[in-house]
Write a protein that holds these residues in place. Structure first.
Motif, PDB file in Angstrom:
ATOM      1  N   UNK A   1       0.735  -1.362  -0.104  1.00 56.26           N
ATOM      2  CA  UNK A   1      -0.597  -0.136  -0.269  1.00 56.26           C
ATOM      3  C   UNK A   1       1.453   1.507  -0.087  1.00 56.26           C
ATOM      4  N   UNK A   2       1.090   1.853  -1.099  1.00 52.57           N
ATOM      5  CA  UNK A   2       1.531   3.007  -1.468  1.00 52.57           C
ATOM      6  C   UNK A   2       0.394   4.662  -1.837  1.00 52.57           C
ATOM      7  N   UNK A   3       0.734   5.389  -0.570  1.00 50.79           N
ATOM      8  CA  UNK A   3       0.299   6.938  -1.064  1.00 50.79           C
ATOM      9  C   UNK A   3       0.840   7.418  -1.548  1.00 50.79           C
ATOM     10  N   UNK A   4       0.128   8.045  -2.470  1.00 54.36           N
ATOM     11  CA  UNK A   4       0.918   9.562  -3.237  1.00 54.36           C
ATOM     12  C   UNK A   4       0.974   8.420  -4.003  1.00 54.36           C
ATOM     13  N   UNK A   5       2.039   8.770  -5.325  1.00 55.92           N
ATOM     14  CA  UNK A   5       2.114   8.232  -6.730  1.00 55.92           C
ATOM     15  C   UNK A   5       2.664   6.774  -6.390  1.00 55.92           C
ATOM     16  N   UNK A   6       3.070   5.240  -7.105  1.00 55.79           N
ATOM     17  CA  UNK A   6       3.216   4.363  -7.475  1.00 55.79           C
ATOM     18  C   UNK A   6       4.558   4.608  -8.351  1.00 55.79           C
TER      19      UNK A   6
ATOM     20  N   UNK B   1      -8.824  12.569   4.255  1.00 56.99           N
ATOM     21  CA  UNK B   1      -7.094  12.866   3.870  1.00 56.99           C
ATOM     22  C   UNK B   1      -6.829  11.333   3.607  1.00 56.99           C
ATOM     23  N   UNK B   2      -5.712  10.798   3.049  1.00 54.85           N
ATOM     24  CA  UNK B   2      -5.505  10.042   2.239  1.00 54.85           C
ATOM     25  C   UNK B   2      -5.001   8.941   3.325  1.00 54.85           C
ATOM     26  N   UNK B   3      -4.150   9.169   4.457  1.00 60.31           N
ATOM     27  CA  UNK B   3      -4.332   8.353   5.693  1.00 60.31           C
ATOM     28  C   UNK B   3      -5.445   7.489   6.459  1.00 60.31           C
ATOM     29  N   UNK B   4      -6.341   7.998   5.986  1.00 66.96           N
ATOM     30  CA  UNK B   4      -8.005   7.582   6.369  1.00 66.96           C
ATOM     31  C   UNK B   4      -8.350   7.266   5.472  1.00 66.96           C
ATOM     32  N   UNK B   5      -8.639   6.849   4.438  1.00 66.10           N
ATOM     33  CA  UNK B   5      -8.591   5.971   2.998  1.00 66.10           C
ATOM     34  C   UNK B   5      -7.117   4.442   2.878  1.00 66.10           C
TER      35      UNK B   5
ATOM     36  N   UNK C   1       3.744  -5.495   2.475  1.00 64.85           N
ATOM     37  CA  UNK C   1       4.853  -4.983   2.442  1.00 64.85           C
ATOM     38  C   UNK C   1       4.899  -3.249   3.127  1.00 64.85           C
ATOM     39  N   UNK C   2       5.734  -3.325   4.154  1.00 70.11           N
ATOM     40  CA  UNK C   2       6.090  -1.618   4.656  1.00 70.11           C
ATOM     41  C   UNK C   2       6.069  -0.538   3.745  1.00 70.11           C
ATOM     42  N   UNK C   3       6.487   0.244   3.281  1.00 73.62           N
ATOM     43  CA  UNK C   3       7.545   0.782   2.327  1.00 73.62           C
ATOM     44  C   UNK C   3       8.831   1.964   3.610  1.00 73.62           C
ATOM     45  N   UNK C   4       9.941   1.546   4.006  1.00 77.35           N
ATOM     46  CA  UNK C   4      10.861   2.268   4.634  1.00 77.35           C
ATOM     47  C   UNK C   4      10.294   3.870   3.863  1.00 77.35           C
ATOM     48  N   UNK C   5      10.219   4.639   5.164  1.00 81.46           N
ATOM     49  CA  UNK C   5       9.986   5.682   4.928  1.00 81.46           C
ATOM     50  C   UNK C   5      11.262   7.270   5.383  1.00 81.46           C
ATOM     51  N   UNK C   6      12.630   6.220   4.918  1.00 78.50           N
ATOM     52  CA  UNK C   6      13.538   6.857   5.228  1.00 78.50           C
ATOM     53  C   UNK C   6      13.957   7.275   3.642  1.00 78.50           C
TER      54      UNK C   6
END
Length: 130
Positions: free
Chosen positions: A6-11, A99-103, A125-130
């Protein structure tokens, strides 16, 4: 078993490669433990066919991960489309998100509910936010 990212914003291609590297690592373990290959069925989305992704294909194959391409414009053959349809129809139908995070939270909760009802394991899969 169902795995998703799950990616917020563009993929974009880089995000796709991160997800596929995760799957390839798991495929490598499966190949070593069972001798079985892992096959991912996907459409011809631009992230899937980008130059960056193409540079990874041989590495992924060496890890036991093979890609199977659906014919163009055949969404009815794409199993993920069925999953997203069910999620939108049953888990998040009629809801509005400020908000996108709510979705994103609603999708995660919906996927968890579907896996519980369907009695299958679920891994995100959880993306590395760094």
């Amino acid at each position: 078993h169902f795995e998703y990212a799950l990616a917020q914003g563009g993929f974009k291609s880089a995000s796709y490669v991160q997800v596929m590297d995760w799957i390839a690592e798991k495929a490598s373990v499966t190949l070593a433990q069972t001798g079985r290959l892992t096959v991912v069925v996907q459409d011809n989305g631009s992230a899937h066919t980008s130059r960056l992704a193409q540079q990874q294909w041989l590495k992924w194959q060496a890890q036991g991960l093979f890609l199977f391409w659906l014919p163009p414009y055949c969404s009815e053959m794409n199993r993920i489309e069925e999953q997203w349809h069910q999620l939108k129809t049953h888990e998040i139908a009629g809801r509005m998100f400020e908000h996108e995070v709510d979705l994103a939270d609603a999708i995660i909760e919906g996927m968890q509910a579907r896996s519980s009802r369907g009695n299958y394991s679920l891994e995100r899969f959880i993306f590395n936010s760094s």
